[in-house]
Design a protein around this motif. Structure first.
Motif, PDB file in Angstrom:
ATOM      1  N   ILE A 116       0.836  -1.221   0.000  1.00 44.16           N
ATOM      2  CA  ILE A 116       0.000   0.000   0.000  1.00 44.16           C
ATOM      3  C   ILE A 116       0.862   1.260   0.000  1.00 44.16           C
ATOM      4  N   GLN A 117       1.973   1.209   0.748  1.00 42.44           N
ATOM      5  CA  GLN A 117       2.810   2.420   0.828  1.00 42.44           C
ATOM      6  C   GLN A 117       3.538   2.744  -0.478  1.00 42.44           C
ATOM      7  N   ASP A 118       3.507   1.813  -1.437  1.00 42.16           N
ATOM      8  CA  ASP A 118       4.144   2.081  -2.738  1.00 42.16           C
ATOM      9  C   ASP A 118       3.202   2.791  -3.715  1.00 42.16           C
ATOM     10  N   ILE A 119       1.920   2.836  -3.366  1.00 42.17           N
ATOM     11  CA  ILE A 119       0.944   3.385  -4.318  1.00 42.17           C
ATOM     12  C   ILE A 119       1.247   4.850  -4.665  1.00 42.17           C
ATOM     13  N   ALA A 120       1.653   5.617  -3.656  1.00 40.57           N
ATOM     14  CA  ALA A 120       1.928   7.046  -3.906  1.00 40.57           C
ATOM     15  C   ALA A 120       3.039   7.212  -4.941  1.00 40.57           C
ATOM     16  N   GLN A 121       4.065   6.356  -4.860  1.00 44.02           N
ATOM     17  CA  GLN A 121       5.173   6.428  -5.821  1.00 44.02           C
ATOM     18  C   GLN A 121       4.695   6.039  -7.224  1.00 44.02           C
ATOM     19  N   CYS A 122       3.779   5.051  -7.265  1.00 44.53           N
ATOM     20  CA  CYS A 122       3.237   4.624  -8.565  1.00 44.53           C
ATOM     21  C   CYS A 122       2.396   5.745  -9.174  1.00 44.53           C
ATOM     22  N   GLU A 123       1.643   6.443  -8.328  1.00 43.38           N
ATOM     23  CA  GLU A 123       0.843   7.576  -8.827  1.00 43.38           C
ATOM     24  C   GLU A 123       1.759   8.656  -9.381  1.00 43.38           C
ATOM     25  N   LYS A 124       2.886   8.857  -8.698  1.00 40.62           N
ATOM     26  CA  LYS A 124       3.849   9.863  -9.139  1.00 40.62           C
ATOM     27  C   LYS A 124       4.453   9.435 -10.491  1.00 40.62           C
ATOM     28  N   PHE A 125       4.737   8.135 -10.622  1.00 43.38           N
ATOM     29  CA  PHE A 125       5.274   7.604 -11.878  1.00 43.38           C
ATOM     30  C   PHE A 125       4.325   7.951 -13.025  1.00 43.38           C
ATOM     31  N   VAL A 126       3.043   7.651 -12.824  1.00 38.78           N
ATOM     32  CA  VAL A 126       2.044   7.873 -13.874  1.00 38.78           C
ATOM     33  C   VAL A 126       1.891   9.377 -14.148  1.00 38.78           C
ATOM     34  N   ASP A 127       1.874  10.158 -13.093  1.00 37.53           N
ATOM     35  CA  ASP A 127       1.710  11.605 -13.234  1.00 37.53           C
ATOM     36  C   ASP A 127       2.869  12.210 -14.052  1.00 37.53           C
ATOM     37  N   LEU A 128       4.103  11.847 -13.701  1.00 34.36           N
ATOM     38  CA  LEU A 128       5.268  12.387 -14.410  1.00 34.36           C
ATOM     39  C   LEU A 128       5.303  11.906 -15.861  1.00 34.36           C
ATOM     40  N   PHE A 129       4.894  10.671 -16.068  1.00 32.48           N
ATOM     41  CA  PHE A 129       4.856  10.101 -17.421  1.00 32.48           C
ATOM     42  C   PHE A 129       3.861  10.887 -18.288  1.00 32.48           C
ATOM     43  N   ILE A 130       2.672  11.120 -17.743  1.00 30.02           N
ATOM     44  CA  ILE A 130       1.641  11.855 -18.497  1.00 30.02           C
ATOM     45  C   ILE A 130       2.092  13.297 -18.752  1.00 30.02           C
ATOM     46  N   LYS A 131       2.689  13.915 -17.732  1.00 29.81           N
ATOM     47  CA  LYS A 131       3.160  15.306 -17.897  1.00 29.81           C
ATOM     48  C   LYS A 131       4.185  15.385 -19.014  1.00 29.81           C
ATOM     49  N   ARG A 132       5.075  14.377 -19.090  1.00 30.21           N
ATOM     50  CA  ARG A 132       6.114  14.402 -20.122  1.00 30.21           C
ATOM     51  C   ARG A 132       5.494  14.216 -21.507  1.00 30.21           C
ATOM     52  N   ILE A 133       4.476  13.352 -21.585  1.00 31.60           N
ATOM     53  CA  ILE A 133       3.784  13.177 -22.872  1.00 31.60           C
ATOM     54  C   ILE A 133       3.169  14.510 -23.299  1.00 31.60           C
ATOM     55  N   ASN A 134       2.509  15.162 -22.352  1.00 28.35           N
ATOM     56  CA  ASN A 134       1.848  16.427 -22.686  1.00 28.35           C
ATOM     57  C   ASN A 134       2.852  17.484 -23.120  1.00 28.35           C
ATOM     58  N   SER A 135       3.998  17.527 -22.418  1.00 31.66           N
ATOM     59  CA  SER A 135       4.979  18.560 -22.799  1.00 31.66           C
ATOM     60  C   SER A 135       5.637  18.198 -24.125  1.00 31.66           C
ATOM     61  N   SER A 136       5.793  16.903 -24.419  1.00 29.22           N
ATOM     62  CA  SER A 136       6.412  16.547 -25.707  1.00 29.22           C
ATOM     63  C   SER A 136       5.437  16.827 -26.849  1.00 29.22           C
ATOM     64  N   LEU A 137       4.135  16.716 -26.571  1.00 32.42           N
ATOM     65  CA  LEU A 137       3.146  17.044 -27.604  1.00 32.42           C
ATOM     66  C   LEU A 137       3.232  18.522 -27.950  1.00 32.42           C
ATOM     67  N   LYS A 138       3.415  19.351 -26.908  1.00 32.02           N
ATOM     68  CA  LYS A 138       3.535  20.809 -27.145  1.00 32.02           C
ATOM     69  C   LYS A 138       4.765  21.085 -27.990  1.00 32.02           C
ATOM     70  N   ASP A 139       5.888  20.372 -27.677  1.00 35.68           N
ATOM     71  CA  ASP A 139       7.142  20.592 -28.407  1.00 35.68           C
ATOM     72  C   ASP A 139       6.991  20.293 -29.892  1.00 35.68           C
ATOM     73  N   TYR A 140       6.144  19.273 -30.201  1.00 31.16           N
ATOM     74  CA  TYR A 140       6.054  18.846 -31.595  1.00 31.16           C
ATOM     75  C   TYR A 140       4.819  19.390 -32.317  1.00 31.16           C
ATOM     76  N   CYS A 141       4.092  20.324 -31.688  1.00 31.41           N
ATOM     77  CA  CYS A 141       2.938  20.955 -32.344  1.00 31.41           C
ATOM     78  C   CYS A 141       3.345  22.357 -32.775  1.00 31.41           C
ATOM     79  N   PHE A 142       3.595  22.534 -34.020  1.00 33.30           N
ATOM     80  CA  PHE A 142       4.027  23.875 -34.472  1.00 33.30           C
ATOM     81  C   PHE A 142       2.830  24.669 -34.984  1.00 33.30           C
TER      82      PHE A 142
END
Ligand code: FMN
Length: 152
Positions: free
Chosen positions: A126-152
């Motif tokens: 159970i105590q690992d769930i917060a880290q897993c949520e952070k993993f998913v959050d950072l992954f999604i944030k990076r996808i979103n920022s890479s989409l911005k980088d490649y949208c001209f």
């Protein structure tokens, strides 16, 4: 946007972690394909915009043999546009804790857009769930920022 999780697991710890991460993506309404590495054809690797890899560690801090083709595929291609994340389980009893995660991390950092790394001791608790949520959050944030980088 095609996102995949590719994982390997023998005794189930990394499978549980992969399922947990998959469920957290779903909670964020993000569609992600989940594969055991044996089910995934490397011919389709280039179709993915984002890939999370899950692995346990074998031998003396080594990548399991069934993950080697995937490792080599990333070694051969430089795909700075593909967002990646690496997660895994290990046992801190061993001198090189989660060594396979470290080896993938070092490669993905150079050849892809590595967003996040996660190590979990044996079966996720159970105590690992917060880290897993952070993993998913950072992954999604990076996808979103890479989409911005490649949208001209
Ligand atoms: C022969 C053997 C070697 C291992 N070597 C390591 C190691 O070097 N580093 C580590 O962190 N864990 C090591 N482990 C522990 C596994 O990586 C750990 O139990 C993992 O959670 C197994 O994942 P799975 O349940 O998904 O198969 C080793 C386990 C075995 C049986």
């Amino acid at each position: 946007m095609k996102i995949g999780i590719i994982y390997t697991s023998v005794s189930g710890n990394t499978k549980e972690l992969a399922l947990l991460i998959h469920m957290l993506f779903k909670k964020e309404n993000i569609a992600v394909h989940l594969y055991r590495v044996e089910e995934f054809s490397l011919n389709y690797l280039d179709e993915y915009d984002a890939i999370a890899i899950g692995t346990y560690t074998w031998g003396d801090g080594e990548i399991p043999f069934e993950m080697e083709p995937l490792y080599k595929a990333f070694e051969k291609r430089e795909r700075k546009t593909v967002v990646t994340g690496i997660f895994g389980t290990g046992d801190s009893f061993y001198p090189h804790y989660c060594g396979a995660v470290d080896r993938f991390r070092d490669l993905l950092k150079v050849n892809t857009n590595l967003a996040v790394t996660l190590k979990v001791e044996l079966l996720p608790q159970i105590q690992d769930i917060a880290q897993c949520e952070k993993f998913v959050d950072l992954f999604i944030k990076r996808i979103n920022s890479s989409l911005k980088d490649y949208c001209f």
